[in-house]
Design a protein around this motif. Structure first.
Motif, PDB file in Angstrom:
ATOM      1  N   LEU A  33       0.800  -0.990  -0.444  1.00 41.64           N
ATOM      2  CA  LEU A  33       0.150   0.096   0.094  1.00 41.64           C
ATOM      3  C   LEU A  33       0.626   1.154  -0.273  1.00 41.64           C
ATOM      4  N   GLU A  34       1.731   1.658   0.175  1.00 43.62           N
ATOM      5  CA  GLU A  34       3.379   1.798   0.103  1.00 43.62           C
ATOM      6  C   GLU A  34       2.827   3.082   1.338  1.00 43.62           C
ATOM      7  N   LEU A  54      -2.416   2.860   3.995  1.00 47.82           N
ATOM      8  CA  LEU A  54      -3.582   1.653   5.154  1.00 47.82           C
ATOM      9  C   LEU A  54      -4.195   2.199   6.206  1.00 47.82           C
ATOM     10  N   VAL A  55      -4.583   3.234   5.993  1.00 43.30           N
ATOM     11  CA  VAL A  55      -5.045   3.541   7.079  1.00 43.30           C
ATOM     12  C   VAL A  55      -7.208   3.111   5.943  1.00 43.30           C
ATOM     13  N   ASN A  56      -6.762   3.447   5.329  1.00 46.64           N
ATOM     14  CA  ASN A  56      -8.138   3.406   4.426  1.00 46.64           C
ATOM     15  C   ASN A  56      -8.697   1.957   3.961  1.00 46.64           C
ATOM     16  N   ALA A  57      -7.331   0.770   4.199  1.00 49.70           N
ATOM     17  CA  ALA A  57      -7.759  -0.867   4.397  1.00 49.70           C
ATOM     18  C   ALA A  57      -8.237  -0.793   5.240  1.00 49.70           C
ATOM     19  N   VAL A 117      -2.248 -10.490 -12.758  1.00 45.34           N
ATOM     20  CA  VAL A 117      -3.095  -8.636 -12.531  1.00 45.34           C
ATOM     21  C   VAL A 117      -2.331  -8.100 -12.104  1.00 45.34           C
ATOM     22  N   PRO A 118      -2.375  -6.835 -12.451  1.00 39.14           N
ATOM     23  CA  PRO A 118      -0.698  -5.852 -12.196  1.00 39.14           C
ATOM     24  C   PRO A 118      -1.169  -6.161 -10.672  1.00 39.14           C
ATOM     25  N   GLU A 119      -0.062  -5.507  -9.659  1.00 37.76           N
ATOM     26  CA  GLU A 119       0.588  -5.256  -8.819  1.00 37.76           C
ATOM     27  C   GLU A 119      -0.040  -4.070  -8.308  1.00 37.76           C
ATOM     28  N   LYS A 165      -5.336  -1.646  -4.979  1.00 38.29           N
ATOM     29  CA  LYS A 165      -6.389  -1.843  -5.065  1.00 38.29           C
ATOM     30  C   LYS A 165      -7.843  -2.476  -4.584  1.00 38.29           C
ATOM     31  N   LEU A 166      -7.740  -4.057  -4.060  1.00 42.55           N
ATOM     32  CA  LEU A 166      -8.303  -4.377  -4.234  1.00 42.55           C
ATOM     33  C   LEU A 166      -7.785  -4.836  -2.045  1.00 42.55           C
TER      34      LEU A 166
END
Length: 382
Positions: A157-158, A163-166, A194-196, A201-202
């Motif tokens: 997630l970088e 990270l917080v949104n996830a 499937v691209p990284e 995003k998932l």
């Protein structure tokens, strides 16, 4: 053809609220080593009700797994939770779900975890929101469980914002078994090309889909490919998101609603490929949209199938006002009868207003009233 998550609802046995509390505490040997179990359980139940806000039934149930001999530590826990923004409702629900939390060490068990989350940028109401969604976080190991999982997620997630949104979507990411669940499922997506960035995003949009058992997740991914989705396209991830969190029973019921309005299997597949989020809508929403568009607006099911984004819009706030505007313009012959209504309904707000409202507002001021939802839509045939 498809296999989905099967959820088993485990119902905890509860003491009936009609059961006499006195009789209950006199006949339930909670701890054999306690000299006077009735008196101490009475203190526990009283504290759970008066200080934690539990109902009598909840307090009796919680007293089977926690015993309060003095209130010093529980008071410290409640005070600390309140300091970090937990409301009385949060605290009550939290304790009812996790009674042993009252006996945890506030400075060793609770504070380090909350401070760690704050260091990630999780502050204010987001702290209780995330913890409340998975109460066991507070009793998990910070060093052995929470930090390793967060570090793994950061690799995808970088940014802390991602990270917080996830975590807002699913706090279970903090406690899941990374090696047995996330790693195999992410590997499955990679194996299919499937691209990284789409994997990331998932995780942000719907991390629960990646918490599916690995063998079931593989079946979902294979089924999506069979339906014609390209793994390199963003729609592939949207399809994974939908199919992995909807039970097979609900999936079939939603399809039945669509077929009851005349959709063929090909029309369903076309619509789902165009907008996978269609299947996130409730059965009622799908039925109401189809009923309005076909029976009120007079559209054909084949036309609706090619623009399934309409299911994600509001009937009252969008479809009815726009139809009313088009009805006014048609009645005054300002637009042709061969107007592509589906396209007009699905176009973005700025385009629709420019094309059908502001353009005609001087010659047909009724469009303003119609667009504001103050005009009844009678149907295009009237």
């Amino acid at each position: 053809m498809y296999h989905f998550i099967c959820r088993t609802l485990v119902q905890n046995r509860k003491v009936s609220s009609k059961t006499s509390y006195v009789r209950y505490i006199q006949t339930t040997p909670l701890f054999n080593s306690v000299s006077n179990p009735t008196e101490q359980q009475s203190l526990t139940v009283s504290y759970l009700i008066n200080s934690c806000g539990l109902s009598l039934e909840q307090a009796i149930s919680a007293s089977k797994v926690v015993r309060i001999e003095n209130t010093e530590k529980p008071d410290s826990i409640l005070k600390m939770l309140a300091t970090y923004g937990f409301s009385k409702t949060h605290i009550s629900s939290l304790i009812s779900k996790l009674p042993p939390l009252l006996l945890a060490h506030p400075e060793k068990t609770i504070r380090p975890k909350i401070e760690y989350f704050e260091s990630l940028g999780i502050r204010g109401p987001d702290v209780p929101r995330i913890i409340f969604s998975d109460t066991s976080i507070l009793m998990s190991s910070l060093k052995k469980q929470i930090i390793p999982n967060i570090d793994f997620l950061k690799g995808f997630l970088e940014t802390n914002e991602n990270l917080v949104n996830a975590l807002k979507q699913s706090a279970q990411l903090v406690r899941c078994n990374i090696k047995k669940v996330l790693v195999p499922n992410i590997s499955t997506l990679r194996a299919h090309g499937v691209p990284e960035e789409h994997v990331a995003k998932l995780i942000i949009m719907q991390p629960r889909s990646l918490l599916l058992r690995s063998d079931l997740f593989k079946e979902v991914v294979c089924a999506i490919k069979e339906m014609g989705f390209e793994p390199m396209r963003p729609s592939f991830i949207l399809a994974v998101r939908c199919m992995s969190i909807i039970s097979k029973v609900k999936w079939e019921k939603k399809k039945e609603v669509l077929t009851s309005f005349g959709w063929s299997e090909n029309e369903f597949l076309l619509a789902f490929r165009v907008q996978p989020m269609l299947m996130i809508c409730s059965e009622k929403k799908i039925r109401d949209v189809m009923d309005f568009l076909m029976n009120k607006a007079g559209l054909k099911q084949s036309h609706i199938a090619r623009c399934p984004n309409l299911f994600l819009t509001s009937i009252e706030r969008r479809l009815i006002p726009r139809c009313a505007v088009l009805q006014v313009l048609m009645s005054k012959a300002m637009v042709g009868k061969n107007l592509d209504i589906v396209w007009a309904l699905s176009s973005n707000k700025r385009y629709f207003e420019k094309k059908y409202v502001t353009r005609f507002m001087e010659d047909a001021p009724e469009v303003i009233k119609a667009y504001q939802g103050k005009m009844v839509f009678q149907g295009f045939s009237n």
